[in-house]
Design an enzyme around this catalytic site. Structure first.
Site, PDB file in Angstrom:
ATOM      1  N   HIS A   1      46.216  15.596 -14.481  1.00 17.33           N
ATOM      2  CA  HIS A   1      46.193  14.846 -15.526  1.00 17.33           C
ATOM      3  C   HIS A   1      45.144  13.678 -15.274  1.00 17.33           C
ATOM      4  CE1 HIS A   1      49.715  16.180 -17.409  1.00 17.33           C
ATOM      5  NE2 HIS A   1      48.764  16.884 -18.121  1.00 17.33           N
TER       6      HIS A   1
ATOM      7  N   LYS B   1      60.027  19.324 -29.397  1.00 17.75           N
ATOM      8  CA  LYS B   1      60.394  19.471 -28.223  1.00 17.75           C
ATOM      9  C   LYS B   1      61.400  18.652 -27.872  1.00 17.75           C
ATOM     10  CE  LYS B   1      55.726  21.223 -26.563  1.00 17.75           C
ATOM     11  NZ  LYS B   1      54.852  21.071 -25.553  1.00 17.75           N
TER      12      LYS B   1
ATOM     13  N   ARG C   1      42.577  24.972 -16.013  1.00 15.79           N
ATOM     14  CA  ARG C   1      42.761  25.067 -14.627  1.00 15.79           C
ATOM     15  C   ARG C   1      42.583  26.406 -14.106  1.00 15.79           C
ATOM     16  NH1 ARG C   1      48.931  23.459 -15.993  1.00 15.79           N
ATOM     17  NH2 ARG C   1      48.031  24.812 -17.661  1.00 15.79           N
TER      18      ARG C   1
ATOM     19  N   SER D   1      53.034  20.117 -15.768  1.00 13.54           N
ATOM     20  CA  SER D   1      54.084  19.254 -15.840  1.00 13.54           C
ATOM     21  C   SER D   1      55.423  19.996 -15.889  1.00 13.54           C
ATOM     22  CB  SER D   1      53.989  18.617 -17.320  1.00 13.54           C
ATOM     23  OG  SER D   1      52.822  17.524 -17.234  1.00 13.54           O
TER      24      SER D   1
HETATM   25  O1  PNS Z   1      49.671  18.941 -23.066  1.00 12.48           O
HETATM   26  P1  PNS Z   1      49.876  20.195 -24.044  1.00 12.48           P
HETATM   27  O2  PNS Z   1      51.389  20.147 -24.477  1.00 12.48           O
HETATM   28  O3  PNS Z   1      49.222  21.354 -23.887  1.00 12.48           O
HETATM   29  O4  PNS Z   1      48.870  19.064 -25.379  1.00 12.48           O
HETATM   30  C1  PNS Z   1      48.852  20.290 -26.464  1.00 12.48           C
HETATM   31  C2  PNS Z   1      48.150  19.518 -27.622  1.00 12.48           C
HETATM   32  C3  PNS Z   1      49.188  18.062 -27.765  1.00 12.48           C
HETATM   33  C4  PNS Z   1      46.972  19.094 -27.322  1.00 12.48           C
HETATM   34  C5  PNS Z   1      48.466  20.229 -28.886  1.00 12.48           C
HETATM   35  O5  PNS Z   1      49.805  20.846 -29.281  1.00 12.48           O
HETATM   36  C6  PNS Z   1      48.058  19.327 -30.445  1.00 12.48           C
HETATM   37  O6  PNS Z   1      47.062  19.084 -30.402  1.00 12.48           O
HETATM   38  N1  PNS Z   1      49.299  18.910 -30.953  1.00 12.48           N
HETATM   39  C7  PNS Z   1      48.991  18.347 -32.195  1.00 12.48           C
HETATM   40  C8  PNS Z   1      49.219  19.001 -33.444  1.00 12.48           C
HETATM   41  C9  PNS Z   1      47.794  19.792 -33.990  1.00 12.48           C
HETATM   42  O7  PNS Z   1      46.819  19.437 -34.042  1.00 12.48           O
HETATM   43  N2  PNS Z   1      48.056  21.223 -33.920  1.00 12.48           N
HETATM   44  C10 PNS Z   1      46.968  22.073 -33.931  1.00 12.48           C
HETATM   45  C11 PNS Z   1      46.095  22.326 -32.712  1.00 12.48           C
HETATM   46  S1  PNS Z   1      45.143  23.519 -32.858  1.00 12.48           S
END
Ligand code: PNS
Length: 189
Positions: A18, A42, A91, A129
């Site tokens: 990150h 979560k 990645r 993570s």
């Molecule tokens: O680090 P992560 O868990 O891969 O991040 C995922 C994240 C936070 C970017 C994604 O879950 C997100 O954008 N969540 C917010 C809700 C949302 O906008 N959902 C629609 C995404 S298309």
């Protein structure tokens, strides 16, 4: 016009991967907001407040990087803070499908918002993570995987978890002993 981007994620915990991406993003955007999602569905290892603090300490040297938390849709948050791009890391090819799906959904929801993918250094291409949490929980070394302050916080978490497990085992044993002592013995016939 200033190019402002958000870098949304769970960051549970934030890793060197990150940080690598934040470093790269800070070079191509005028302003970068690392946005920690407070996801109540979560069961996170670290609270949102802890994750925010760790990221703030990790990014203290970057003048154009700030840390924030958000709930709800990423696109709405981006709009609220005036960002025109979402930064995400890829990645390996395995990330691509999920990231593409998310980027296209975000574009559907907010056509003016661009997703920018960047690749972290190859040495972090296996780092996540989830794996850091697993290695830490099983007692492996996470020193080269996360910044030292995160490693310290992980160790503190594991110590608390270990102590809890030991205390729980001790109290269960004490309970079992107490029950066996109070159980009436069967009369001999
Ligand atoms: O680090 P992560 O868990 O891969 O991040 C995922 C994240 C936070 C970017 C994604 O879950 C997100 O954008 N969540 C917010 C809700 C949302 O906008 N959902 C629609 C995404 S298309």
């Amino acid at each position: 016009m200033k190019r402002k981007a958000i870098y949304p994620g769970s960051f549970d915990p934030p890793t060197n991967g990150h940080l690598d991406l934040i470093q790269r993003g800070s070079k191509i955007f005028d302003e970068l907001v690392v946005a920690v999602l407070g996801n109540p569905e979560k069961d996170p290892l670290f609270s949102v407040a802890d994750r925010r603090k760790m990221l703030e300490a990790m990014t203290a040297d970057f003048d154009n990087v700030s840390v924030d938390t958000f709930d709800g849709l990423t696109v709405e948050y981006a709009l609220r803070v005036g960002a025109s791009a979402v930064l995400r890391g890829i990645r390996a090819i395995s990330d691509y499908e999920y990231e593409l799906q998310m980027a296209l959904m975000n574009r559907k929801l907010q056509p003016g918002l661009e997703t920018v993918f960047m690749m972290p250094a190859e040495k972090y291409s296996y780092l996540s993570s989830r794996l850091v949490r697993e290695v830490a929980q099983l007692g492996g070394s996470i020193d080269c995987l996360v910044p030292s302050l995160v490693a310290q916080k992980l160790r503190e978490k594991m110590d608390v978890a270990d102590k809890f497990a030991v205390d729980l085992a001790a109290s269960r044993e004490a309970e079992a002993t107490a029950v066996s002592k109070t159980k009436p013995r069967k009369k001999k016939s």
